[in-house]
Scaffold this motif. Structure first.
Motif: not given
Length: 661
Positions: A378-384
């Motif tokens: 979810l953190s990766a999705c936030s940054q992307l």
């Protein structure tokens, strides 16, 4: 009508023919007198599975032999303690007994503490005492273990009182060790020390329990002082001792002490197991000595999944992504922690796309993601800004009964939706959260602030105060940011003062930057400059950059010159600030000053960073820059862009600024 298994034949109420299963014969069956308690016990001992035991239990019921507590104790012991047992079945069997004895209670308390059903163990202990059955030396170690696991301090103290009252506090070392473990587990190391000092004959378990407690609390001096005392009493340390000592070295990042332990092991020729080797590896890795950690890893003959994962985590922590990837790919067996380490490795080093690819590989391998996995993704999705994948994960959480979302996972969901631009969904998730902590409120307040919903952010802050939740520095950063985005100058000043006067939260440089931005955007540049002078810390490039941005908005060249002077003193070579300064002089038609800025950029080798944009198409994220021709369909993209530009120009509207692209 009840049906019996075909291999059982009832002869009378107390006699039956048993199958070869229990008689260890393969060709004959024998008529056995089942009324004997000794016979029943022998049959229970011959059980190898719950299916066999349940069959035997059924026959005991049918023969009316449920009155014998010794036989029932044997049944409960098998169900509760055997590796092929069934603890819930033991509970059901126990509940049917009108007057259970102490052995039954002890068996279930032991099983419950070992299976981490600690609440059940505490309940059984209370029931046992209330029924008039006194606990003994076989009860106390396991109930104390359950209290330690649940951190049930008051219940554990009550057990301690029972220990003293029943006379088990002086001569029973196993009970005293249980008390030490309880107080250590509850973080009361000083009480554990008192118990330890009172023990007349200290065993290796006693010393290890105290050393482990000191290691848990980070007290390296006490841990090594105990180690010395242990050696003076002639006791040889074991693997648990070394693991505890190395653990405290890892926590304090004290490599000198860690080396001392390593040398002690080598010089004394201690035969260490994989757990000690993993502790050595972890100690060197957390102390930053990756070379020695790698040597320990290579010397290990029997590496387990923890060994491989520790090495991946060590390389990941220090940014050696390729080395971490190499170790990960060589791993013979991977568990969920291994996958999480690699996902986190890519994420921490800014490779968000790669972290998602590893996640997809993890799912393809059949490994079930846990909460840590989902939080990282979810953190990766936030940054992307990958809303598609984020929504899929949300649906997975909602539809999966195995995962019980914690407040941390909900916070990650809110953050993901907010950073992907879906503030309404983020707010819905926040409002539906069964439990909220300070991080939850901070995430949603910051989300609303970023997207310009300043008034709603302030309303939520008021709700937060009404709920009795104490705000922190992050809360006020979000609130001041909300005021900045919405031009709420008076409210921003009120909150800035309230932060210090009411909540006694010291200002950080970020709070000053927000307040200076609020004043600057509102045209109060002199007040902003005055606030810079009142700062407790030295202004950094962010502060001056914020003020410079306000100067550009209001075309204040005079203050901009002061800012440029400060930037030169800081030796800041941020290309964006110099470009901003040049634009200010350009708009003021002060060409000589603009040329000087360009000369400074050239002399210092300052370049404006290339801006990268992202776009999501069909669930995939694409990055591109100005005049980027890397995409395989770039010719078609620019052709369509030119057509759109020609169409806009044909509408007789002034789009001359498009010529700059």
């Amino acid at each position: 009508m009840l049906k019996f298994p075909k291999h059982f034949t009832i002869i009378s109420r107390h006699k039956l023919i048993l199958p070869p299963l229990f008689l260890h014969t393969t060709t004959t069956t024998t008529t056995t007198n089942f009324s004997s308690d000794q016979t029943i016990n022998s049959f229970v001992e011959k059980c190898h599975s719950m299916r066999q035991l349940k069959t035997l239990h059924a026959q005991i019921i049918l023969c009316g032999l449920t009155h014998d507590t010794i036989s029932l104790s044997k049944l409960i012991s098998f169900c509760a303690l055997s590796t092929s047992g069934d603890l819930p079945y033991a509970y059901n069997l126990f509940d049917k007994i009108p007057q259970p004895n102490r052995h039954m209670y002890n068996t279930l308390i032991r099983a419950s503490s070992n299976n981490k059903s600690s609440n059940k163990a505490i309940f059984l202990y209370k029931e046992m005492v209330c029924s008039g059955i006194y606990p003994n030396e076989f009860t106390f170690p396991f109930i104390l273990k359950a209290c330690a696991f649940r951190k049930a301090y008051l219940e554990g103290v009550s057990v301690h009182l029972h220990v003293v009252k029943l006379g088990f506090s002086e001569s029973h070392t196993i009970v005293q060790n249980g008390l030490i473990n309880f107080y250590v587990g509850c973080g009361k190391i000083e009480f554990a020390q008192k118990i330890f000092d009172y023990i007349e004959v200290r065993t290796l378990v006693s010393w290890n329990s105290m050393i482990g407690g000191c290691a848990k609390e980070g007290g390296w001096k006490d841990a090594f002082f105990l180690f010395r005392g242990m050696r003076e009493e002639g006791l040889d340390p074991d693997g648990h001792t070394f693991v505890n000592l190395l653990s405290v070295c890892s926590k304090t990042s004290d490599m000198d002490l860690g080396r001392f332990v390593h040398w002690y092991i080598e010089i004394n020729g201690v035969n260490v197991d994989v757990y000690v080797q993993n502790a050595l590896l972890d100690m060197y890795a957390k102390c930053g000595n990756l070379l020695t950690a790698g040597l320990v890893f290579k010397r290990m003959v029997n590496k387990n999944v923890v060994s491989w994962t520790s090495m991946v985590g060590a390389y990941a922590k220090h940014g050696f992504v390729e080395l971490a990837k190499g170790i990960f790919n060589e791993m013979p067996v991977k568990n969920v922690v291994s996958w999480n380490s690699m996902i986190s490795c890519y994420l921490q080093n800014g490779f968000c796309k790669e972290s998602l690819q590893i996640f997809y590989k993890m799912c393809d391998s059949g490994m079930v993601p846990d909460e840590t996995t989902i939080t990282s993704v979810l953190s990766a999705c936030s940054q992307l800004g990958d809303l598609v994948t984020g929504k899929k994960l949300h649906h997975y959480i909602r539809d999966n009964s195995v995962i019980k979302p914690t407040v941390t996972l909900y916070n990650s969901l809110v953050d993901m939706y907010a950073k992907c631009g879906s503030t309404e969904i983020a707010l819905d998730v926040f409002l539906d959260m069964p439990e909220k902590n300070i991080v939850s409120w901070n995430v949603i307040i910051n989300a609303l602030a970023i997207h310009g919903s300043g008034y709603r952010a302030i309303e939520l802050f008021q709700e937060m105060e009404a709920c009795g939740i104490q705000p922190d520095a992050v809360t006020f950063s979000g609130l001041l940011s909300a005021c900045c985005h919405c031009g709420l100058i008076e409210i921003g000043g009120y909150l800035f003062n309230k932060m210090s006067r009411v909540y006694k939260i010291p200002y950080d440089i970020e709070h000053y930057a927000c307040m200076i931005d609020i004043l600057g955007r509102g045209g109060l540049l002199n007040e902003a400059l005055e606030l810079v002078g009142k700062m407790e810390m030295k202004p950094d490039v962010v502060i001056w950059g914020t003020l410079l941005g306000a100067c550009k908005i209001h075309r204040n060249v005079e203050i901009a010159r002061l800012v440029l002077k400060q930037l030169l003193e800081l030796e800041s070579y941020n290309g964006g600030l110099y470009v901003l300064m040049g634009n200010i002089f350009c708009e003021a038609k002060q060409w000589d000053d603009m040329k000087k800025v360009r000369k400074l950029m050239k002399d210092y080798g300052v370049r404006k960073s290339d801006a990268v944009s992202s776009i999501e198409i069909g669930g995939c994220i694409y990055d591109f820059m100005v005049d980027d021709k890397k995409h395989e369909a770039s010719d078609l993209i620019y052709d369509i862009l030119n057509q759109l530009t020609d169409h806009l120009k044909s509408e007789s509207i002034d789009f001359s600024y498009l010529d700059h692209f």
